[in-house]
Design a protein around this motif. Structure first.
Motif, mmCIF file in Angstrom:
data_model
loop_
_atom_site.group_PDB
_atom_site.id
_atom_site.type_symbol
_atom_site.label_atom_id
_atom_site.label_comp_id
_atom_site.label_asym_id
_atom_site.label_seq_id
_atom_site.Cartn_x
_atom_site.Cartn_y
_atom_site.Cartn_z
ATOM 1 N N LEU A 1 42.011 -1.009 48.670
ATOM 2 C CA LEU A 1 41.519 -0.076 49.681
ATOM 3 C C LEU A 1 40.416 0.786 49.070
ATOM 4 O O LEU A 1 40.640 1.472 48.067
ATOM 5 N N ASP A 2 39.245 0.728 49.664
ATOM 6 C CA ASP A 2 38.089 1.464 49.167
ATOM 7 C C ASP A 2 37.314 2.003 50.372
ATOM 8 O O ASP A 2 36.876 1.214 51.195
ATOM 9 N N PRO A 3 37.186 3.332 50.508
ATOM 10 C CA PRO A 3 37.532 4.373 49.551
ATOM 11 C C PRO A 3 39.046 4.522 49.402
ATOM 12 O O PRO A 3 39.812 4.051 50.235
ATOM 13 N N PRO A 4 39.482 5.211 48.334
ATOM 14 C CA PRO A 4 40.917 5.395 48.110
ATOM 15 C C PRO A 4 41.558 6.197 49.237
ATOM 16 O O PRO A 4 40.884 6.903 49.991
ATOM 17 N N LEU A 5 42.883 6.081 49.353
ATOM 18 C CA LEU A 5 43.615 6.901 50.316
ATOM 19 C C LEU A 5 43.493 8.378 49.957
ATOM 20 O O LEU A 5 43.329 8.733 48.791
ATOM 21 N N ASP B 1 52.308 12.330 63.219
ATOM 22 C CA ASP B 1 51.902 11.103 63.897
ATOM 23 C C ASP B 1 50.442 10.770 63.613
ATOM 24 O O ASP B 1 50.077 9.599 63.455
ATOM 25 N N ALA B 2 49.604 11.812 63.548
ATOM 26 C CA ALA B 2 48.187 11.587 63.263
ATOM 27 C C ALA B 2 47.996 11.028 61.853
ATOM 28 O O ALA B 2 47.181 10.123 61.636
ATOM 29 N N LEU B 3 48.775 11.545 60.903
ATOM 30 C CA LEU B 3 48.686 11.048 59.531
ATOM 31 C C LEU B 3 49.172 9.608 59.448
ATOM 32 O O LEU B 3 48.552 8.771 58.778
ATOM 33 N N VAL B 4 50.265 9.305 60.121
ATOM 34 C CA VAL B 4 50.780 7.929 60.151
ATOM 35 C C VAL B 4 49.739 6.985 60.743
ATOM 36 O O VAL B 4 49.491 5.889 60.226
ATOM 37 N N ARG B 5 49.104 7.421 61.817
ATOM 38 C CA ARG B 5 48.091 6.582 62.468
ATOM 39 C C ARG B 5 46.914 6.310 61.534
ATOM 40 O O ARG B 5 46.427 5.178 61.445
ATOM 41 N N ARG B 6 46.463 7.342 60.814
ATOM 42 C CA ARG B 6 45.335 7.150 59.894
ATOM 43 C C ARG B 6 45.714 6.213 58.752
ATOM 44 O O ARG B 6 44.912 5.373 58.328
ATOM 45 N N LEU B 7 46.971 6.344 58.264
ATOM 46 C CA LEU B 7 47.416 5.463 57.188
ATOM 47 C C LEU B 7 47.499 4.022 57.672
ATOM 48 O O LEU B 7 47.080 3.085 56.966
ATOM 49 N N ARG B 8 48.022 3.822 58.859
ATOM 50 C CA ARG B 8 48.080 2.460 59.422
ATOM 51 C C ARG B 8 46.677 1.870 59.569
ATOM 52 O O ARG B 8 46.454 0.694 59.263
ATOM 53 N N ASP B 9 45.735 2.700 60.012
ATOM 54 C CA ASP B 9 44.359 2.224 60.190
ATOM 55 C C ASP B 9 43.752 1.810 58.854
ATOM 56 O O ASP B 9 43.054 0.794 58.766
ATOM 57 N N ARG B 10 44.033 2.591 57.796
ATOM 58 C CA ARG B 10 43.480 2.263 56.479
ATOM 59 C C ARG B 10 44.056 0.950 55.961
ATOM 60 O O ARG B 10 43.328 0.120 55.405
ATOM 61 N N LEU B 11 45.360 0.742 56.130
ATOM 62 C CA LEU B 11 45.978 -0.507 55.681
ATOM 63 C C LEU B 11 45.455 -1.688 56.492
ATOM 64 O O LEU B 11 45.277 -2.788 55.954
ATOM 65 N N ALA B 12 45.193 -1.453 57.779
ATOM 66 C CA ALA B 12 44.691 -2.523 58.640
ATOM 67 C C ALA B 12 43.272 -2.935 58.269
ATOM 68 O O ALA B 12 42.859 -4.062 58.545
ATOM 69 N N GLN C 1 44.207 -5.524 55.704
ATOM 70 C CA GLN C 1 45.083 -6.586 56.203
ATOM 71 C C GLN C 1 45.418 -6.331 57.668
ATOM 72 O O GLN C 1 46.438 -5.721 57.984
ATOM 73 N N PRO C 2 44.559 -6.783 58.600
ATOM 74 C CA PRO C 2 44.763 -6.483 60.019
ATOM 75 C C PRO C 2 45.872 -7.278 60.699
ATOM 76 O O PRO C 2 46.295 -6.919 61.798
ATOM 77 N N ASP C 3 46.368 -8.350 60.050
ATOM 78 C CA ASP C 3 47.336 -9.215 60.738
ATOM 79 C C ASP C 3 48.789 -8.838 60.458
ATOM 80 O O ASP C 3 49.701 -9.542 60.880
ATOM 81 N N HIS C 4 49.013 -7.739 59.739
ATOM 82 C CA HIS C 4 50.394 -7.356 59.428
ATOM 83 C C HIS C 4 50.546 -5.847 59.515
ATOM 84 O O HIS C 4 49.738 -5.096 58.966
ATOM 85 N N SER C 5 51.579 -5.393 60.209
ATOM 86 C CA SER C 5 51.859 -3.966 60.312
ATOM 87 C C SER C 5 52.861 -3.588 59.237
ATOM 88 O O SER C 5 54.038 -3.934 59.313
#
Length: 225
Positions: free
Chosen positions: A143-147, A190-201, A204-208
Motif C-alpha cells: 500500500l503506497d502511500p502508507p496507511l 464508521d468513516a475510519l473503517v470505510r477509509r481503511l476498506r478503500d485503501r485495502l481495495a 486488492q479490489p476482489d476481496h473484502s
C-alpha cells in the motif's frame, strides 16, 4: 528534500495531511514550516503552519524535535511540545492541525527481507503487515502511500485478533485512547473503517478483508493464498 530510497538512517513519513505518503531520510537537520526556505514545506489555505514551525535536529545519533515558538503548536504523541523532545521509533508528530508524521528509527528503515519471517510477515496470508515499519501488503502489493496512524492501528488490532471479532469499543479505545472513547461517535468510527476498506481495495479490489459482524464488531478475513 524528499528521498524515496530506503537507507540506514532515521526516516520521517508524512501521514494524514497535504504531504501524505512522502518520506524523508534524516541525515541532517530538517526545518519544517510553510516558508519556501524550509526543508519540509507544508502549505494550507488557512496558514495554520508557521513560516518556521519546528525543527528536527540530528545530535550525536539522536533526533530531537524542537518547536520554534509556532503559533498553533507542535505535538509529540498527542502532547504539546514545550521543550526539546528526543524521538523514539514509532513516535507521531503533529504540526498544528495540518500535518501528521510518524518517525521511524534507523533499524526500521533497513530494507526488509521477508523470506522466512513469521507473524505479521507470514507469506502464506493474503494480507501481510510489518509492525515496525508500518508497511502493509495485500496479495504482494504494498500500500503506497502508507496507511495513516489511525488506519494502521485499527488494522493491526484486527490482524492480531487472528480472525476473532473485535468490538467497536476496543477499536475506538485503540485508535483514540481510553480517555476519549466516550467522545468518539459511531459515525467517526464508521468513516475510519470505510477509509481503511478503500485503501485495502486499492491493492486488492476482489476481496473484502474487513467484515462487519452486526451487533458485535469487526473481524479480519485474511485467508491463505
Amino acid at each position: 528534500m524528499e528521498n524515496h530510497q530506503e537507507q540506514e538512517s532515521p526516516v520521517l513519513i508524512a501521514q494524514t495531511g497535504p504531504l501524505e505518503g512522502q518520506r524523508w531520510n534524516i541525515t541532517s537537520n530538517l526545518l519544517i514550516g510553510r516558508d519556501a526556505s524550509c526543508d519540509i514545506i507544508i502549505i494550507t489555505p488557512d496558514k495554520q503552519v508557521s513560516r518556521r514551525h519546528a525543527r528536527l535536529e540530528l545530535t550525536e545519533g539522536e533526533i530531537i524535535l524542537v518547536d520554534l515558538d509556532s503559533k498553533n503548536g507542535t505535538h509529540h504523541n498527542s502532547q504539546r511540545v514545550e521543550t526539546p523532545v528526543k524521538l523514539e521509533d514509532g513516535d507521531t508528530i503533529q504540526i498544528a492541525l495540518a500535518q501528521q508524521f510518524v518517525f521511524l528509527s534507523s533499524d526500521a528503515t533497513v530494507p526488509l527481507d521477508t523470506e522466512g519471517l513469521e507473524g505479521g510477515l507470514d507469506s502464506t496470508r493474503r494480507l501481510r503487515l510489518d509492525n515496525k515499519t508500518r508497511r502493509v501488503w495485500a496479495d504482494g502489493i504494498e500500500l503506497d502511500p502508507p496507511l495513516s496512524v489511525a488506519q494502521f492501528t485499527m488494522l493491526e488490532l484486527l490482524f492480531n485478533a487472528e480472525g476473532g471479532v473485535v468490538s467497536r469499543y476496543e477499536l475506538i479505545t485503540a485508535v483514540w485512547g481510553e480517555d476519549h472513547a466516550y467522545d468518539v461517535s459511531n459515525q467517526a468510527l464508521d468513516a475510519l473503517v470505510r477509509r481503511l476498506r478503500d485503501r485495502l481495495a486499492e491493492a486488492q479490489p476482489d476481496h473484502s478483508f474487513i467484515i462487519t459482524v452486526r451487533g458485535h464488531g469487526l473481524r479480519l478475513d485474511n485467508p491463505t493464498k
